[in-house]
Design an enzyme around this catalytic site. Sequence first.
Site, PDB file in Angstrom:
ATOM      1  N   ASP A 164       0.869  -1.202  -0.063  1.00  0.00           N
ATOM      2  CA  ASP A 164      -0.148   0.016   0.117  1.00  0.00           C
ATOM      3  C   ASP A 164       0.776   1.331   0.001  1.00  0.00           C
ATOM      4  O   ASP A 164       2.114   1.292   0.463  1.00  0.00           O
ATOM      5  CB  ASP A 164      -0.979  -0.008   1.324  1.00  0.00           C
ATOM      6  CG  ASP A 164      -2.114   0.911   1.132  1.00  0.00           C
ATOM      7  OD1 ASP A 164      -2.210   1.349   0.077  1.00  0.00           O
ATOM      8  OD2 ASP A 164      -2.857   0.990   2.195  1.00  0.00           O
ATOM      9  N   HIS A 165       0.298   2.456  -0.391  1.00  0.00           N
ATOM     10  CA  HIS A 165       1.062   3.608  -0.514  1.00  0.00           C
ATOM     11  C   HIS A 165       2.548   3.413  -1.043  1.00  0.00           C
ATOM     12  O   HIS A 165       3.652   3.807  -0.434  1.00  0.00           O
ATOM     13  CB  HIS A 165       0.953   4.166   1.113  1.00  0.00           C
ATOM     14  CG  HIS A 165      -0.244   4.795   1.177  1.00  0.00           C
ATOM     15  ND1 HIS A 165      -0.394   5.309   2.561  1.00  0.00           N
ATOM     16  CD2 HIS A 165      -1.514   4.597   0.660  1.00  0.00           C
ATOM     17  CE1 HIS A 165      -1.686   5.410   3.036  1.00  0.00           C
ATOM     18  NE2 HIS A 165      -2.354   4.971   1.671  1.00  0.00           N
ATOM     19  N   GLY A 268      -4.020  12.460   1.108  1.00  0.00           N
ATOM     20  CA  GLY A 268      -4.362  12.771   2.644  1.00  0.00           C
ATOM     21  C   GLY A 268      -4.913  11.554   3.143  1.00  0.00           C
ATOM     22  O   GLY A 268      -5.480  10.561   2.442  1.00  0.00           O
ATOM     23  N   PRO A 269      -5.042  11.445   4.667  1.00  0.00           N
ATOM     24  CA  PRO A 269      -5.722  10.214   5.122  1.00  0.00           C
ATOM     25  C   PRO A 269      -7.328  10.428   4.885  1.00  0.00           C
ATOM     26  O   PRO A 269      -7.727   9.621   3.946  1.00  0.00           O
ATOM     27  CB  PRO A 269      -5.318  10.481   6.760  1.00  0.00           C
ATOM     28  CG  PRO A 269      -5.083  11.882   6.774  1.00  0.00           C
ATOM     29  CD  PRO A 269      -4.803  12.451   5.574  1.00  0.00           C
ATOM     30  N   GLU A 274      -2.836  16.844  -0.434  1.00  0.00           N
ATOM     31  CA  GLU A 274      -2.035  18.016  -0.490  1.00  0.00           C
ATOM     32  C   GLU A 274      -1.356  18.360  -1.691  1.00  0.00           C
ATOM     33  O   GLU A 274      -1.227  17.402  -2.469  1.00  0.00           O
ATOM     34  CB  GLU A 274      -0.732  18.127   0.661  1.00  0.00           C
ATOM     35  CG  GLU A 274      -1.065  17.903   2.076  1.00  0.00           C
ATOM     36  CD  GLU A 274       0.143  17.907   2.917  1.00  0.00           C
ATOM     37  OE1 GLU A 274       1.212  18.105   2.378  1.00  0.00           O
ATOM     38  OE2 GLU A 274      -0.159  17.617   3.985  1.00  0.00           O
ATOM     39  N   GLU A 329      -1.823  17.982  16.341  1.00  0.00           N
ATOM     40  CA  GLU A 329      -0.936  18.579  15.189  1.00  0.00           C
ATOM     41  C   GLU A 329      -0.070  19.814  15.916  1.00  0.00           C
ATOM     42  O   GLU A 329       1.187  19.844  15.839  1.00  0.00           O
ATOM     43  CB  GLU A 329      -1.733  19.011  14.142  1.00  0.00           C
ATOM     44  CG  GLU A 329      -2.253  18.123  13.166  1.00  0.00           C
ATOM     45  CD  GLU A 329      -2.937  18.686  11.904  1.00  0.00           C
ATOM     46  OE1 GLU A 329      -2.781  18.242  10.845  1.00  0.00           O
ATOM     47  OE2 GLU A 329      -3.604  19.817  12.147  1.00  0.00           O
ATOM     48  N   THR A 360     -11.390  13.648   0.537  1.00  0.00           N
ATOM     49  CA  THR A 360     -10.348  13.135  -0.462  1.00  0.00           C
ATOM     50  C   THR A 360     -10.647  12.857  -1.739  1.00  0.00           C
ATOM     51  O   THR A 360     -11.859  12.192  -1.839  1.00  0.00           O
ATOM     52  CB  THR A 360      -9.411  12.257   0.288  1.00  0.00           C
ATOM     53  OG1 THR A 360     -10.216  10.852   0.395  1.00  0.00           O
ATOM     54  CG2 THR A 360      -8.786  12.714   1.420  1.00  0.00           C
TER      55      THR A 360
END
Length: 465
Positions: A164-165, A268-269, A274, A329, A360
């Site tokens: 993944d990713h 993004g999650p 972004e 954050e 997203t």
Amino acid sequence: MAQRGQAWTVFVLVVAATAAVGTRQNPRGTTPPGGETFASRVVATNLGNPWEVTWGPDGHLWITERTAFRVTRVNPADGTRQVALTLGDVYQTSVQDGLMGMALHPDLLKSRGRDWVYLVSTYDADAGSGVTRRLQVRRYTYDAAAQTLGSPHTVIDNLPAHDDHGGGRILVGPDGKLYLSRGDQGSNWLANYCNAIHSQDLPTAAQIAARDWTTYQGKILRLELDGTIPADNPAINGVRSHIHSYGLRNTQGLVFAPSGLLYGAEHGPSTDDEIDLLQAGKNYGWPHVAGHNDDRSYAYANWSASTTPCATLKFNSLAPPPSVPQTKESAWTHPDFVPPMTTLFSAPAGYDLGKLGSTTIGPGSIDYYDSAAIPGWRASLLVTGMRTGAIYRVPLAADGRSVSGPTLLYFKQNDRYRDTAIAPDGRRIYAVIDNAGSVLDAAWQRVEVLAHPGALVEFTYTAKP
Ligand SMILES: [Ca+2]
Ligand SMILES: [Ca+2]
Ligand SMILES: [Ca+2]
């Protein structure tokens, strides 16, 4: 009377729509469509999960087929195709691995002895019965007479990979270096939720000396064409490596503007896809920050650090159990942090991700539009939305460092647009489409049947409205 009644009705609807924008509506579903008209055409079908499409110097579209392990050249005029290469040693089991990125050397077909094509693929490095997933970059040489790619030469291998990713986009930059995106391997997410994210990890000098690339996750890498570390790469924490920039989740779009600015599009999650202006030595915040450092709709929940064994927990990104440490954050700062140039899209304040859904779009790629052919488009970024079945245009300010207007939506249909290519005439935009997967239809409902699975499609600008 009838006319006045209609006008009043319209007025009420406009007020209602305006009130709904904000906390109660998904911002990706309210993106204004661009007004230009295009003619569309299917150029080729039956591709095997096309991943990269690039306009070649031969006037053909060069395509990687992620799950068919082929590099295929398609003539846009009539759709005829030639297979230039079929890779025999790709290891592919998921929707995020296989034959991915491709970069054409700028000297390809220029009779300079550099008819080179760079390919990114996943492979199994385990000689025995086990599986050791790795990623490599190889250079091939194009034989124009035979229309084939041959003479493979490994640029770099043994890069960490997972299911993944995977990042996987590659470019030859204007500085003659290779730029390669690497994702966070899907760690801390879905099936890999107990794996720690290594996007902030940096290599030691000893690791680099030992050619141990373990930390190259959630990074942009910058390589010499022969795979060595450029002498002018940033020394981060005192160590010069292939790492150009870091703190990334999954950058699958990568493009240079003629100005030399490098843009990345990353997933993004559940919010905060972004667009990043990628600069040497900078930290893009993941996993401590998603989008801007604003404590909005995201806090870093580190499942791998759970005080009860992670494997006994059920993953829920929006409601982690108390044993999973969570960090706001704003609790994280870093001197080299760079926020995104913009996000596509961020949940507004008060937005309920659980009730209203992820914002997203699934940005598969990014391209830079630099033509006068479509009025008003010069200096725009084009980003594919795989989840939303659309291609987005992001107009840039004169210096290229910020946006100059709202993001606009184009070409919405039930297709997962993976990547784009822009013809040199600027009038034609090509896109390749996944073979399967879900997409949001015109009513923003999730559907599993794509309109043009495995296709190469063309959009030709016809007129301003
Ligand atoms: Ca492309
Ligand atoms: Ca970021
Ligand atoms: Ca944020």
